[in-house]
Design a protein around this motif. Structure first.
Motif, short mmCIF file in Angstrom:
data_model
loop_
_atom_site.label_atom_id
_atom_site.label_comp_id
_atom_site.label_asym_id
_atom_site.label_seq_id
_atom_site.Cartn_x
_atom_site.Cartn_y
_atom_site.Cartn_z
N GLN A 107 -0.61 30.37 -6.44
CA GLN A 107 -1.27 30.50 -7.75
C GLN A 107 -0.72 29.53 -8.80
O GLN A 107 -1.11 29.59 -9.97
CB GLN A 107 -1.09 31.94 -8.28
CG GLN A 107 -1.80 33.00 -7.46
CD GLN A 107 -3.31 33.00 -7.70
OE1 GLN A 107 -3.89 31.97 -8.04
NE2 GLN A 107 -3.95 34.14 -7.54
N TYR A 108 0.19 28.65 -8.38
CA TYR A 108 0.84 27.75 -9.34
C TYR A 108 -0.18 26.90 -10.11
O TYR A 108 -0.11 26.78 -11.33
CB TYR A 108 1.82 26.85 -8.59
CG TYR A 108 2.71 26.01 -9.49
CD1 TYR A 108 3.83 26.55 -10.10
CD2 TYR A 108 2.44 24.65 -9.69
CE1 TYR A 108 4.65 25.78 -10.90
CE2 TYR A 108 3.26 23.88 -10.49
CZ TYR A 108 4.37 24.45 -11.09
OH TYR A 108 5.17 23.67 -11.88
N SER A 109 -1.16 26.36 -9.39
CA SER A 109 -2.11 25.47 -10.08
C SER A 109 -3.02 26.26 -11.02
O SER A 109 -3.34 25.79 -12.12
CB SER A 109 -2.92 24.64 -9.09
OG SER A 109 -3.63 25.49 -8.25
N THR A 110 -3.39 27.48 -10.64
CA THR A 110 -4.19 28.33 -11.56
C THR A 110 -3.36 28.61 -12.81
O THR A 110 -3.84 28.51 -13.94
CB THR A 110 -4.55 29.68 -10.88
OG1 THR A 110 -5.15 29.39 -9.65
CG2 THR A 110 -5.46 30.52 -11.74
N ALA A 111 -2.10 28.97 -12.60
CA ALA A 111 -1.21 29.28 -13.74
C ALA A 111 -1.12 28.08 -14.68
O ALA A 111 -1.21 28.24 -15.90
CB ALA A 111 0.17 29.68 -13.21
N PHE A 112 -0.95 26.90 -14.11
CA PHE A 112 -0.79 25.72 -14.96
C PHE A 112 -2.10 25.25 -15.57
O PHE A 112 -2.09 24.59 -16.62
CB PHE A 112 0.00 24.62 -14.25
CG PHE A 112 1.46 24.88 -14.42
CD1 PHE A 112 2.09 25.86 -13.65
CD2 PHE A 112 2.19 24.26 -15.43
CE1 PHE A 112 3.43 26.18 -13.87
CE2 PHE A 112 3.53 24.57 -15.65
CZ PHE A 112 4.15 25.54 -14.86
N SER A 113 -3.24 25.65 -14.98
CA SER A 113 -4.51 25.29 -15.63
C SER A 113 -4.63 26.07 -16.94
O SER A 113 -5.19 25.56 -17.92
CB SER A 113 -5.69 25.56 -14.70
OG SER A 113 -5.87 26.95 -14.53
N HIS A 114 -4.09 27.29 -17.00
CA HIS A 114 -4.09 28.04 -18.27
C HIS A 114 -3.17 27.37 -19.29
O HIS A 114 -3.49 27.28 -20.46
CB HIS A 114 -3.63 29.48 -18.03
CG HIS A 114 -4.60 30.31 -17.26
ND1 HIS A 114 -5.93 30.41 -17.60
CD2 HIS A 114 -4.45 31.09 -16.16
CE1 HIS A 114 -6.54 31.22 -16.75
NE2 HIS A 114 -5.67 31.63 -15.86
N ILE A 115 -2.03 26.92 -18.83
CA ILE A 115 -1.05 26.28 -19.72
C ILE A 115 -1.66 25.03 -20.37
O ILE A 115 -1.53 24.81 -21.57
CB ILE A 115 0.24 25.95 -18.93
CG1 ILE A 115 0.99 27.27 -18.70
CG2 ILE A 115 1.11 24.92 -19.65
CD1 ILE A 115 2.28 27.14 -17.96
N GLU A 116 -2.39 24.26 -19.56
CA GLU A 116 -3.00 23.02 -20.07
C GLU A 116 -4.06 23.29 -21.13
O GLU A 116 -4.32 22.46 -21.99
CB GLU A 116 -3.60 22.21 -18.91
CG GLU A 116 -2.53 21.49 -18.12
CD GLU A 116 -3.01 21.09 -16.73
OE1 GLU A 116 -4.23 21.16 -16.47
OE2 GLU A 116 -2.16 20.71 -15.91
N LYS A 117 -4.65 24.50 -21.07
CA LYS A 117 -5.71 24.83 -22.05
C LYS A 117 -5.13 25.28 -23.39
O LYS A 117 -5.85 25.39 -24.38
CB LYS A 117 -6.61 25.93 -21.48
CG LYS A 117 -7.63 25.39 -20.50
CD LYS A 117 -8.57 26.49 -20.06
CE LYS A 117 -8.87 26.38 -18.58
NZ LYS A 117 -8.74 27.61 -17.83
N SER A 118 -3.84 25.57 -23.45
CA SER A 118 -3.23 26.02 -24.70
C SER A 118 -2.53 24.84 -25.39
O SER A 118 -1.68 24.19 -24.80
CB SER A 118 -2.20 27.12 -24.42
OG SER A 118 -1.24 27.17 -25.46
N ALA A 119 -2.89 24.60 -26.65
CA ALA A 119 -2.27 23.49 -27.40
C ALA A 119 -0.76 23.74 -27.55
O ALA A 119 0.05 22.81 -27.46
CB ALA A 119 -2.93 23.36 -28.76
N ILE A 120 -0.40 25.00 -27.77
CA ILE A 120 1.02 25.34 -27.99
C ILE A 120 1.82 25.14 -26.70
O ILE A 120 2.90 24.53 -26.70
CB ILE A 120 1.15 26.80 -28.50
CG1 ILE A 120 0.43 26.97 -29.85
CG2 ILE A 120 2.62 27.22 -28.61
CD1 ILE A 120 0.97 26.18 -31.00
N LEU A 121 1.28 25.65 -25.58
CA LEU A 121 2.00 25.49 -24.30
C LEU A 121 2.04 24.02 -23.88
O LEU A 121 3.01 23.57 -23.28
CB LEU A 121 1.33 26.35 -23.22
CG LEU A 121 1.83 27.79 -23.02
CD1 LEU A 121 3.19 27.81 -22.37
CD2 LEU A 121 1.87 28.58 -24.31
N SER A 122 0.98 23.28 -24.24
CA SER A 122 0.96 21.86 -23.90
C SER A 122 2.04 21.11 -24.67
O SER A 122 2.70 20.22 -24.13
CB SER A 122 -0.41 21.25 -24.20
OG SER A 122 -1.36 21.85 -23.38
#
Ligand code: FMN
Length: 248
Positions: A107-122
């Motif tokens: 699930q790593y890539s799914t998890a990181f696709s969410h991170i990429e969508k957040s300006a703060i996490l990015s």
């Protein structure tokens, strides 16, 4: 930008002796059928993005095999209710949850696709956290290093919970079944046998760090007479938060 007032309120409340140990909060999620679920989790601190210091992220942890992890990967919307009985403060924190499994997890890539969508996490990803003293020359946030750090800080008995042979919530034949499971998983440094090292690796593989990005904080002060209620909402202007006084 300065430390948000709601964070000062939480850290002040946590520092009073009457609230000692009040690090458990309830985290609500929504599943793929739109059904809500709630459970208790332990707060493990904050991580503050260097370039977005007004949005400190809450850190907690879980087993990546648990239903809550699946729910958070499907729908990142969460709400926390944190009651600090000593000072009679309630913090209700709405936001988005980011599950961070190990790099080898499916699930790593799914998890990181969410991170990429957040300006703060990015911005956390690219610029790191406020209190890091980068020796590598790179400011990039090392999610895996942080996950390891949080895991390493857990007691051996706690580490063993991620080494359980079945996923949390699986049906088992009797209360006696867990008696056959490992009670402790040592740190990698203390692992003397190959078996202990394997246990450590397997437990770490099931361990997920959880970062929660707050978007709204509803603070109720029942210790004040008359009671006070303050709502902090994220905004793109000023210090990044709109503050309103609400009827309690
Ligand atoms: C005081 C307390 C603290 C807990 N802390 C955590 C925690 O930090 N992480 C976690 O995954 N579960 C924690 N649990 C267990 C959860 O509340 C829950 O029972 C379990 O994780 C299964 O949740 P799920 O089926 O919604 O995934 C805690 C339970 C209690 C009573």
């Amino acid at each position: 930008m300065s430390v948000p007032r709601w964070l000062n309120a939480i850290t002040t409340a946590l520092s009073v002796p009457e609230n000692k140990g009040k690090v458990a909060y309830q985290v609500a999620t929504i599943d793929s059928q739109n059904i809500p679920h709630v459970r208790t989790q332990i707060h493990r601190g904050f991580v503050t993005p260097r370039d977005a210091a007004h949005v400190p992220l809450l850190i907690t942890s879980t087993d990546v095999r648990s239903p809550k992890a699946e729910q958070m990967l499907f729908n990142t919307a969460v709400e926390i209710a944190w009651w600090m009985e000593g000072s009679m403060d309630q913090f209700r924190i709405s936001g988005r949850a980011f599950i961070i499994p190990g790099p080898d997890h499916p699930q790593y890539s799914t998890a990181f696709s969410h991170i990429e969508k957040s300006a703060i996490l990015s911005t956390l990803t690219s610029s790191g956290e406020t209190n890091s003293d980068s020796t590598s020359g790179s400011n990039e946030f090392d999610f895996e290093q942080k996950r390891r750090e949080i895991f390493d800080a857990m007691r051996p008995a706690m580490k063993a919970t991620w080494y359980r042979p079945v996923a949390p919530g699986s049906v088992i034949a009797s209360y006696d079944v867990p008696k056959g499971w490992s009670r402790e998983v040592p740190t990698l440094e203390e692992a003397k046998t190959e078996e202990d090292k394997k246990k450590w690796h397997d437990a770490l593989a099931n361990f997920a760090m959880l970062l929660i990005e707050p978007t709204k904080i509803d603070w109720v002060q029942l210790g004040e007479k008359p009671n006070r209620r303050t709502l902090f909402t994220r905004t793109d202007s000023g210090d990044g938060w709109k503050e309103e006084i609400l009827a309690p």
